[in-house]
Write an enzyme that holds these catalytic residues in place. Structure first.
Site, short mmCIF file in Angstrom:
data_model
loop_
_atom_site.label_atom_id
_atom_site.label_comp_id
_atom_site.label_asym_id
_atom_site.label_seq_id
_atom_site.Cartn_x
_atom_site.Cartn_y
_atom_site.Cartn_z
N HIS A 213 0.81 -1.21 0.00
CA HIS A 213 0.00 0.00 0.00
C HIS A 213 0.84 1.26 0.00
O HIS A 213 0.31 2.36 -0.03
CB HIS A 213 -0.91 0.01 1.23
CG HIS A 213 -0.16 0.11 2.52
ND1 HIS A 213 0.41 -0.98 3.12
CD2 HIS A 213 0.16 1.17 3.30
CE1 HIS A 213 1.02 -0.60 4.24
NE2 HIS A 213 0.90 0.71 4.36
C1 UD1 Z 1 -1.70 4.72 6.71
C2 UD1 Z 1 -0.35 5.13 7.28
C3 UD1 Z 1 0.69 4.06 6.95
C4 UD1 Z 1 0.22 2.68 7.37
C5 UD1 Z 1 -1.13 2.41 6.73
C6 UD1 Z 1 -1.65 1.04 7.12
C7 UD1 Z 1 0.06 7.56 7.32
C8 UD1 Z 1 0.83 8.64 6.72
N1 UD1 Z 1 0.12 6.37 6.68
O1 UD1 Z 1 -1.58 4.70 5.30
O2 UD1 Z 1 1.89 4.36 7.63
O3 UD1 Z 1 1.16 1.72 6.96
O4 UD1 Z 1 -2.04 3.42 7.17
O5 UD1 Z 1 -2.86 0.78 6.55
O6 UD1 Z 1 -0.57 7.76 8.33
N2 UD1 Z 1 -8.90 4.56 2.84
C9 UD1 Z 1 -10.13 3.97 2.80
N3 UD1 Z 1 -10.65 3.52 3.98
C10 UD1 Z 1 -10.01 3.63 5.16
C11 UD1 Z 1 -8.76 4.26 5.18
C12 UD1 Z 1 -8.21 4.71 4.01
O7 UD1 Z 1 -10.74 3.84 1.76
O8 UD1 Z 1 -10.53 3.17 6.19
C13 UD1 Z 1 -8.30 5.02 1.57
C14 UD1 Z 1 -8.66 6.43 1.24
O9 UD1 Z 1 -8.75 6.54 -0.13
C15 UD1 Z 1 -7.45 7.21 1.71
C16 UD1 Z 1 -6.34 6.23 1.42
O10 UD1 Z 1 -6.89 4.95 1.66
O11 UD1 Z 1 -7.31 8.43 1.06
C17 UD1 Z 1 -5.12 6.42 2.26
O12 UD1 Z 1 -5.47 6.39 3.65
P1 UD1 Z 1 -4.53 7.14 4.72
O13 UD1 Z 1 -5.09 6.99 6.07
O14 UD1 Z 1 -4.24 8.53 4.24
O15 UD1 Z 1 -3.16 6.38 4.59
P2 UD1 Z 1 -2.84 4.83 4.38
O16 UD1 Z 1 -2.35 4.64 2.99
O17 UD1 Z 1 -3.95 3.98 4.85
#
Ligand code: UD1
Length: 372
Positions: A213
Protein backbone atom coordinates in the site's frame (compact mmCIF):
# COMPACT_ATOMS: atom_id res chain seq x y z
CA UNK A 1 -10.18 18.74 34.19
CA UNK A 2 -9.84 14.95 34.14
CA UNK A 3 -6.67 13.17 35.26
CA UNK A 4 -6.68 10.70 32.43
CA UNK A 5 -4.07 9.17 30.16
CA UNK A 6 -5.23 9.22 26.55
CA UNK A 7 -4.32 6.18 24.46
CA UNK A 8 -4.57 7.41 20.89
CA UNK A 9 -5.03 5.21 17.83
CA UNK A 10 -6.18 6.02 14.33
CA UNK A 11 -5.03 3.60 11.68
CA UNK A 12 -4.91 -0.17 11.26
CA UNK A 13 -1.28 -0.68 12.36
CA UNK A 14 -2.02 1.13 15.64
CA UNK A 15 -4.74 -1.22 16.84
CA UNK A 16 -2.71 -4.35 17.60
CA UNK A 17 -0.19 -2.21 19.52
CA UNK A 18 -2.95 -0.46 21.46
CA UNK A 19 -4.45 -3.85 22.35
CA UNK A 20 -1.25 -5.09 24.00
CA UNK A 21 -0.94 -1.97 26.16
CA UNK A 22 -4.60 -2.18 27.19
CA UNK A 23 -4.22 -5.82 28.25
CA UNK A 24 -1.19 -4.89 30.36
CA UNK A 25 -3.09 -1.98 31.94
CA UNK A 26 -6.07 -4.22 32.63
CA UNK A 27 -3.73 -6.73 34.28
CA UNK A 28 -2.65 -4.20 36.93
CA UNK A 29 -6.12 -2.76 37.60
CA UNK A 30 -9.66 -3.61 36.62
CA UNK A 31 -10.62 -0.04 37.56
CA UNK A 32 -8.62 1.61 34.76
CA UNK A 33 -6.26 3.06 37.38
CA UNK A 34 -2.55 3.73 36.92
CA UNK A 35 -0.35 6.13 38.90
CA UNK A 36 -3.36 8.05 40.20
CA UNK A 37 -4.78 8.46 36.68
CA UNK A 38 -7.48 6.76 34.69
CA UNK A 39 -7.07 5.92 30.98
CA UNK A 40 -9.30 6.23 27.94
CA UNK A 41 -9.17 5.33 24.26
CA UNK A 42 -9.21 8.08 21.66
CA UNK A 43 -9.82 6.99 18.03
CA UNK A 44 -8.98 9.65 15.47
CA UNK A 45 -10.95 7.97 12.68
CA UNK A 46 -8.02 8.07 10.21
CA UNK A 47 -9.10 4.59 9.15
CA UNK A 48 -12.85 4.12 9.03
CA UNK A 49 -13.67 1.15 6.74
CA UNK A 50 -15.02 -1.65 8.98
CA UNK A 51 -12.43 -4.07 7.56
CA UNK A 52 -9.58 -1.72 8.50
CA UNK A 53 -11.02 -0.83 11.83
CA UNK A 54 -13.98 -2.34 13.77
CA UNK A 55 -12.93 -5.89 12.98
CA UNK A 56 -9.62 -5.33 14.81
CA UNK A 57 -11.42 -3.98 17.89
CA UNK A 58 -13.73 -7.01 17.85
CA UNK A 59 -11.08 -9.67 17.30
CA UNK A 60 -8.68 -8.23 19.87
CA UNK A 61 -11.38 -7.38 22.41
CA UNK A 62 -10.36 -3.72 22.54
CA UNK A 63 -13.00 -1.68 24.42
CA UNK A 64 -14.98 0.75 22.27
CA UNK A 65 -13.25 4.14 21.94
CA UNK A 66 -14.29 6.65 24.60
CA UNK A 67 -13.73 9.48 22.15
CA UNK A 68 -14.00 9.38 18.35
CA UNK A 69 -12.66 12.30 16.31
CA UNK A 70 -14.03 11.04 12.95
CA UNK A 71 -11.39 12.73 10.82
CA UNK A 72 -11.51 10.41 7.78
CA UNK A 73 -9.26 10.69 4.72
CA UNK A 74 -7.65 13.73 3.14
CA UNK A 75 -4.33 14.99 1.84
CA UNK A 76 -1.59 14.78 4.44
CA UNK A 77 -2.01 18.47 5.30
CA UNK A 78 -5.77 18.25 5.59
CA UNK A 79 -5.81 14.99 7.54
CA UNK A 80 -3.04 16.03 9.94
CA UNK A 81 -4.60 19.45 10.49
CA UNK A 82 -8.02 17.97 11.16
CA UNK A 83 -6.62 15.56 13.75
CA UNK A 84 -4.61 18.34 15.39
CA UNK A 85 -7.62 20.64 15.58
CA UNK A 86 -10.05 18.03 16.87
CA UNK A 87 -7.67 16.44 19.37
CA UNK A 88 -6.72 19.84 20.75
CA UNK A 89 -10.41 20.73 21.16
CA UNK A 90 -10.93 17.45 23.02
CA UNK A 91 -7.98 18.20 25.33
CA UNK A 92 -9.15 21.75 25.98
CA UNK A 93 -12.62 20.55 26.85
CA UNK A 94 -11.78 17.51 28.95
CA UNK A 95 -8.08 17.77 29.84
CA UNK A 96 -5.64 14.87 30.18
CA UNK A 97 -2.57 13.92 32.20
CA UNK A 98 -0.61 12.47 29.26
CA UNK A 99 -0.99 11.26 25.69
CA UNK A 100 0.24 7.86 24.52
CA UNK A 101 0.74 7.53 20.76
CA UNK A 102 1.73 4.50 18.68
CA UNK A 103 3.84 3.98 15.58
CA UNK A 104 4.25 6.48 12.78
CA UNK A 105 0.93 7.34 11.16
CA UNK A 106 -0.46 10.84 10.72
CA UNK A 107 -2.56 10.41 13.88
CA UNK A 108 0.62 9.75 15.88
CA UNK A 109 2.38 12.99 14.95
CA UNK A 110 -0.74 15.18 15.01
CA UNK A 111 -1.86 14.11 18.49
CA UNK A 112 1.68 14.38 19.86
CA UNK A 113 1.82 17.96 18.61
CA UNK A 114 -1.56 18.91 20.05
CA UNK A 115 -0.66 17.41 23.43
CA UNK A 116 2.81 18.87 23.80
CA UNK A 117 1.59 22.38 22.94
CA UNK A 118 -0.77 22.10 25.89
CA UNK A 119 2.10 21.06 28.14
CA UNK A 120 1.22 17.36 28.35
CA UNK A 121 3.86 14.65 28.40
CA UNK A 122 3.79 12.50 25.26
CA UNK A 123 4.60 8.80 25.42
CA UNK A 124 5.71 7.30 22.09
CA UNK A 125 5.38 3.56 21.67
CA UNK A 126 7.75 2.35 18.89
CA UNK A 127 10.11 5.32 19.12
CA UNK A 128 13.49 5.76 17.45
CA UNK A 129 12.93 3.84 14.21
CA UNK A 130 14.47 5.57 11.18
CA UNK A 131 14.50 4.72 7.47
CA UNK A 132 16.51 7.92 6.76
CA UNK A 133 14.16 8.41 3.81
CA UNK A 134 12.28 11.67 4.15
CA UNK A 135 10.18 10.91 1.08
CA UNK A 136 8.20 8.55 3.33
CA UNK A 137 5.40 10.31 5.23
CA UNK A 138 5.98 7.90 8.13
CA UNK A 139 9.61 9.01 8.51
CA UNK A 140 8.49 12.62 8.98
CA UNK A 141 5.92 11.44 11.53
CA UNK A 142 8.56 9.42 13.42
CA UNK A 143 11.06 12.29 13.63
CA UNK A 144 8.41 14.82 14.67
CA UNK A 145 6.87 12.55 17.30
CA UNK A 146 10.19 11.57 18.87
CA UNK A 147 11.29 15.21 19.12
CA UNK A 148 8.14 16.01 21.06
CA UNK A 149 8.05 12.97 23.35
CA UNK A 150 8.83 12.74 27.03
CA UNK A 151 8.95 8.93 27.17
CA UNK A 152 10.38 7.14 24.13
CA UNK A 153 9.67 3.42 24.16
CA UNK A 154 11.95 1.59 21.78
CA UNK A 155 11.35 -1.76 20.08
CA UNK A 156 14.82 -2.62 18.74
CA UNK A 157 18.42 -1.53 19.46
CA UNK A 158 18.74 0.69 16.35
CA UNK A 159 16.15 2.96 17.98
CA UNK A 160 18.43 3.65 20.93
CA UNK A 161 21.32 4.56 18.61
CA UNK A 162 19.16 6.82 16.44
CA UNK A 163 17.77 8.75 19.40
CA UNK A 164 21.21 9.16 20.94
CA UNK A 165 22.53 10.57 17.64
CA UNK A 166 19.61 13.01 17.53
CA UNK A 167 20.49 14.29 21.00
CA UNK A 168 17.45 12.92 22.86
CA UNK A 169 18.29 12.71 26.58
CA UNK A 170 19.17 9.18 27.62
CA UNK A 171 16.78 9.22 30.58
CA UNK A 172 13.76 9.59 28.28
CA UNK A 173 14.58 6.47 26.26
CA UNK A 174 13.40 3.02 27.40
CA UNK A 175 14.18 -0.17 25.48
CA UNK A 176 10.98 -2.14 26.10
CA UNK A 177 10.74 -4.44 23.07
CA UNK A 178 8.00 -4.91 20.52
CA UNK A 179 4.36 -4.61 21.61
CA UNK A 180 3.05 -5.87 18.30
CA UNK A 181 4.80 -9.15 19.01
CA UNK A 182 2.99 -9.25 22.39
CA UNK A 183 -0.28 -9.32 20.49
CA UNK A 184 1.00 -11.92 18.06
CA UNK A 185 2.20 -14.21 20.86
CA UNK A 186 -1.14 -14.01 22.63
CA UNK A 187 -3.34 -14.37 19.54
CA UNK A 188 -1.39 -16.94 17.52
CA UNK A 189 -3.11 -20.05 18.94
CA UNK A 190 -6.53 -18.63 18.12
CA UNK A 191 -5.37 -17.55 14.66
CA UNK A 192 -3.98 -21.00 13.90
CA UNK A 193 -7.32 -22.50 14.92
CA UNK A 194 -9.03 -20.92 11.90
CA UNK A 195 -9.80 -23.02 8.85
CA UNK A 196 -7.26 -21.13 6.77
CA UNK A 197 -5.48 -21.56 4.42
CA UNK A 198 -7.67 -24.58 3.53
CA UNK A 199 -10.81 -22.43 3.16
CA UNK A 200 -9.07 -20.56 0.37
CA UNK A 201 -8.17 -23.83 -1.33
CA UNK A 202 -4.52 -23.58 -0.26
CA UNK A 203 -2.10 -25.92 1.50
CA UNK A 204 0.10 -25.08 4.48
CA UNK A 205 3.53 -23.85 3.40
CA UNK A 206 2.66 -23.93 -0.29
CA UNK A 207 1.45 -20.42 -1.07
CA UNK A 208 2.61 -16.81 -0.90
CA UNK A 209 0.93 -13.86 0.83
CA UNK A 210 1.27 -10.39 -0.73
CA UNK A 211 0.33 -6.99 0.70
CA UNK A 212 1.28 -3.51 -0.47
CA UNK A 213 0.00 0.00 0.00
CA UNK A 214 3.03 2.34 0.16
CA UNK A 215 2.93 5.33 -2.18
CA UNK A 216 6.33 4.21 -3.59
CA UNK A 217 4.73 0.97 -4.86
CA UNK A 218 1.17 1.88 -5.76
CA UNK A 219 1.03 5.57 -6.75
CA UNK A 220 3.08 5.29 -9.98
CA UNK A 221 1.04 3.18 -12.47
CA UNK A 222 4.20 1.94 -14.21
CA UNK A 223 5.68 0.58 -10.97
CA UNK A 224 2.36 -0.86 -9.83
CA UNK A 225 1.83 -2.59 -13.19
CA UNK A 226 5.35 -4.08 -13.07
CA UNK A 227 4.71 -5.60 -9.65
CA UNK A 228 1.26 -6.89 -10.63
CA UNK A 229 2.59 -8.52 -13.81
CA UNK A 230 5.32 -10.18 -11.77
CA UNK A 231 2.70 -11.44 -9.30
CA UNK A 232 0.84 -13.07 -12.17
CA UNK A 233 4.02 -14.88 -13.23
CA UNK A 234 4.81 -15.92 -9.66
CA UNK A 235 1.26 -17.20 -9.18
CA UNK A 236 1.94 -19.79 -11.90
CA UNK A 237 4.63 -21.28 -9.64
CA UNK A 238 2.78 -21.15 -6.32
CA UNK A 239 -0.64 -19.66 -5.55
CA UNK A 240 -0.64 -16.12 -4.12
CA UNK A 241 -3.16 -14.47 -1.79
CA UNK A 242 -3.39 -10.71 -2.22
CA UNK A 243 -5.58 -8.96 0.39
CA UNK A 244 -5.80 -5.46 -0.96
CA UNK A 245 -5.61 -2.19 0.99
CA UNK A 246 -8.24 0.42 -0.04
CA UNK A 247 -5.67 2.83 -1.47
CA UNK A 248 -4.15 0.02 -3.56
CA UNK A 249 -7.56 -1.08 -4.80
CA UNK A 250 -8.28 2.48 -5.81
CA UNK A 251 -5.00 2.64 -7.76
CA UNK A 252 -5.69 -0.72 -9.43
CA UNK A 253 -9.22 0.30 -10.40
CA UNK A 254 -8.29 3.80 -11.62
CA UNK A 255 -5.51 2.46 -13.83
CA UNK A 256 -7.67 -0.30 -15.33
CA UNK A 257 -5.62 -3.21 -13.89
CA UNK A 258 -8.54 -5.03 -12.23
CA UNK A 259 -9.25 -7.36 -15.17
CA UNK A 260 -5.75 -8.75 -15.35
CA UNK A 261 -5.89 -9.76 -11.67
CA UNK A 262 -9.35 -11.28 -11.59
CA UNK A 263 -8.53 -13.55 -14.55
CA UNK A 264 -5.51 -15.25 -12.96
CA UNK A 265 -6.28 -18.74 -11.57
CA UNK A 266 -3.35 -18.76 -9.10
CA UNK A 267 -4.04 -15.31 -7.63
CA UNK A 268 -6.61 -14.69 -4.92
CA UNK A 269 -7.39 -10.99 -4.98
CA UNK A 270 -9.42 -10.39 -1.81
CA UNK A 271 -10.54 -7.69 0.66
CA UNK A 272 -8.28 -6.65 3.57
CA UNK A 273 -8.13 -9.42 6.16
CA UNK A 274 -9.03 -9.33 9.84
CA UNK A 275 -6.11 -9.66 12.29
CA UNK A 276 -6.44 -13.38 13.04
CA UNK A 277 -6.95 -14.33 9.39
CA UNK A 278 -3.90 -12.39 8.26
CA UNK A 279 -1.81 -13.82 11.08
CA UNK A 280 -2.86 -17.37 10.24
CA UNK A 281 -2.09 -16.93 6.55
CA UNK A 282 1.24 -15.30 7.36
CA UNK A 283 2.29 -18.04 9.79
CA UNK A 284 1.58 -20.79 7.26
CA UNK A 285 2.90 -19.11 4.13
CA UNK A 286 5.96 -20.27 2.21
CA UNK A 287 6.82 -16.64 1.56
CA UNK A 288 5.43 -13.18 2.30
CA UNK A 289 5.89 -10.19 -0.01
CA UNK A 290 5.03 -6.92 1.67
CA UNK A 291 5.80 -3.25 2.13
CA UNK A 292 4.26 -3.24 5.62
CA UNK A 293 6.67 -2.52 8.47
CA UNK A 294 4.53 -4.55 10.85
CA UNK A 295 4.55 -7.64 8.63
CA UNK A 296 8.34 -7.44 8.27
CA UNK A 297 8.46 -7.79 12.04
CA UNK A 298 5.77 -10.44 12.32
CA UNK A 299 7.34 -12.67 9.65
CA UNK A 300 10.70 -12.34 11.42
CA UNK A 301 9.14 -13.53 14.66
CA UNK A 302 7.36 -16.37 12.81
CA UNK A 303 10.55 -17.21 10.84
CA UNK A 304 8.73 -17.02 7.52
CA UNK A 305 10.78 -15.64 4.57
CA UNK A 306 9.81 -12.02 3.82
CA UNK A 307 10.57 -10.11 0.63
CA UNK A 308 10.27 -6.48 1.67
CA UNK A 309 9.11 -4.40 -1.30
CA UNK A 310 11.10 -1.34 -0.25
CA UNK A 311 14.54 0.22 -0.80
CA UNK A 312 15.11 0.79 2.90
CA UNK A 313 13.65 -0.08 6.27
CA UNK A 314 13.36 1.62 9.64
CA UNK A 315 13.41 -1.87 11.20
CA UNK A 316 16.95 -3.11 10.41
CA UNK A 317 16.80 -5.93 12.92
CA UNK A 318 14.39 -7.72 10.58
CA UNK A 319 17.28 -7.88 8.06
CA UNK A 320 20.06 -8.88 10.46
CA UNK A 321 18.36 -11.26 12.90
CA UNK A 322 15.03 -11.62 11.12
CA UNK A 323 13.93 -13.25 7.88
CA UNK A 324 13.44 -10.15 5.76
CA UNK A 325 15.39 -8.93 2.73
CA UNK A 326 14.95 -5.60 0.95
CA UNK A 327 14.02 -6.26 -2.69
CA UNK A 328 12.72 -2.81 -3.75
CA UNK A 329 10.09 -2.64 -6.48
CA UNK A 330 12.09 -3.78 -9.51
CA UNK A 331 10.43 -6.98 -10.79
CA UNK A 332 13.83 -8.50 -11.65
CA UNK A 333 15.05 -8.20 -8.06
CA UNK A 334 11.79 -9.36 -6.54
CA UNK A 335 11.56 -12.32 -8.93
CA UNK A 336 15.14 -13.42 -8.21
CA UNK A 337 14.57 -13.34 -4.45
CA UNK A 338 11.27 -15.20 -4.85
CA UNK A 339 13.07 -17.98 -6.76
CA UNK A 340 15.66 -18.21 -3.98
CA UNK A 341 12.91 -18.82 -1.44
CA UNK A 342 11.33 -21.49 -3.65
CA UNK A 343 14.75 -23.14 -3.95
CA UNK A 344 14.93 -23.27 -0.13
CA UNK A 345 17.82 -20.82 -0.08
CA UNK A 346 16.89 -18.26 2.59
CA UNK A 347 18.23 -17.23 5.98
CA UNK A 348 16.40 -18.95 8.82
CA UNK A 349 16.32 -16.04 11.28
CA UNK A 350 17.06 -15.91 15.00
CA UNK A 351 15.10 -14.92 18.09
CA UNK A 352 15.08 -11.14 18.55
CA UNK A 353 15.82 -9.76 22.03
CA UNK A 354 12.78 -8.44 23.93
CA UNK A 355 10.34 -9.62 21.27
CA UNK A 356 9.03 -11.92 23.94
CA UNK A 357 5.40 -11.04 24.54
CA UNK A 358 6.21 -8.84 27.56
CA UNK A 359 6.91 -5.43 26.01
CA UNK A 360 3.62 -3.93 27.20
CA UNK A 361 4.34 -5.04 30.78
CA UNK A 362 7.61 -3.11 30.55
CA UNK A 363 5.73 -0.09 29.18
CA UNK A 364 3.37 -0.17 32.13
CA UNK A 365 6.41 -0.23 34.45
CA UNK A 366 7.74 2.92 32.75
CA UNK A 367 4.35 4.60 33.25
CA UNK A 368 4.21 3.50 36.90
CA UNK A 369 7.61 5.14 37.49
CA UNK A 370 6.50 8.50 36.06
CA UNK A 371 5.02 11.22 38.25
CA UNK A 372 1.93 12.43 36.42
C1 UD1 B 1 -1.70 4.72 6.71
C2 UD1 B 1 -0.35 5.13 7.28
C3 UD1 B 1 0.69 4.06 6.95
C4 UD1 B 1 0.22 2.68 7.37
C5 UD1 B 1 -1.13 2.41 6.73
C6 UD1 B 1 -1.65 1.04 7.12
C7 UD1 B 1 0.06 7.56 7.32
C8 UD1 B 1 0.83 8.64 6.72
N1 UD1 B 1 0.12 6.37 6.68
O1 UD1 B 1 -1.58 4.70 5.30
O2 UD1 B 1 1.89 4.36 7.63
O3 UD1 B 1 1.16 1.72 6.96
O4 UD1 B 1 -2.04 3.42 7.17
O5 UD1 B 1 -2.86 0.78 6.55
O6 UD1 B 1 -0.57 7.76 8.33
N2 UD1 B 1 -8.90 4.56 2.84
C9 UD1 B 1 -10.13 3.97 2.80
N3 UD1 B 1 -10.65 3.52 3.98
C10 UD1 B 1 -10.01 3.63 5.16
C11 UD1 B 1 -8.76 4.26 5.18
C12 UD1 B 1 -8.21 4.71 4.01
O7 UD1 B 1 -10.74 3.84 1.76
O8 UD1 B 1 -10.53 3.17 6.19
C13 UD1 B 1 -8.30 5.02 1.57
C14 UD1 B 1 -8.66 6.43 1.24
O9 UD1 B 1 -8.75 6.54 -0.13
C15 UD1 B 1 -7.45 7.21 1.71
C16 UD1 B 1 -6.34 6.23 1.42
O10 UD1 B 1 -6.89 4.95 1.66
O11 UD1 B 1 -7.31 8.43 1.06
C17 UD1 B 1 -5.12 6.42 2.26
O12 UD1 B 1 -5.47 6.39 3.65
P1 UD1 B 1 -4.53 7.14 4.72
O13 UD1 B 1 -5.09 6.99 6.07
O14 UD1 B 1 -4.24 8.53 4.24
O15 UD1 B 1 -3.16 6.38 4.59
P2 UD1 B 1 -2.84 4.83 4.38
O16 UD1 B 1 -2.35 4.64 2.99
O17 UD1 B 1 -3.95 3.98 4.85
Amino acid sequence: MEKVIDLVAGARPNFMKLAAVIWALQAISTEREISGCSWRIVHTGQHYDPGMNEVFFEQLGIPQPDVHLEVGSGTHGVQTARILERYEAHLLERGAAATVVFGDVNSTAACALAAVKLGLPVVHVEAGLRSFDRSMPEEINRVVTDTLSEMLLVSEPSGIENLKREGIANGKVHYVGNVMIDTLVRELPQALGLGLPRELGLKNGEYGLVTMHRPSNVDDPRILKGILELMLQMSEKIPLVFPVHPRTRKAIDTNGFTGMLSGAPGLKYIDPLPYHHNLCLMARAKVVLTDSGGMQEETSYLKVPCLTLRENTERPITLTLGTSRLVGNDPAWIGAAFNEVLAGNWHKGEDIPLWDGKAAERIVQVLLNYDF
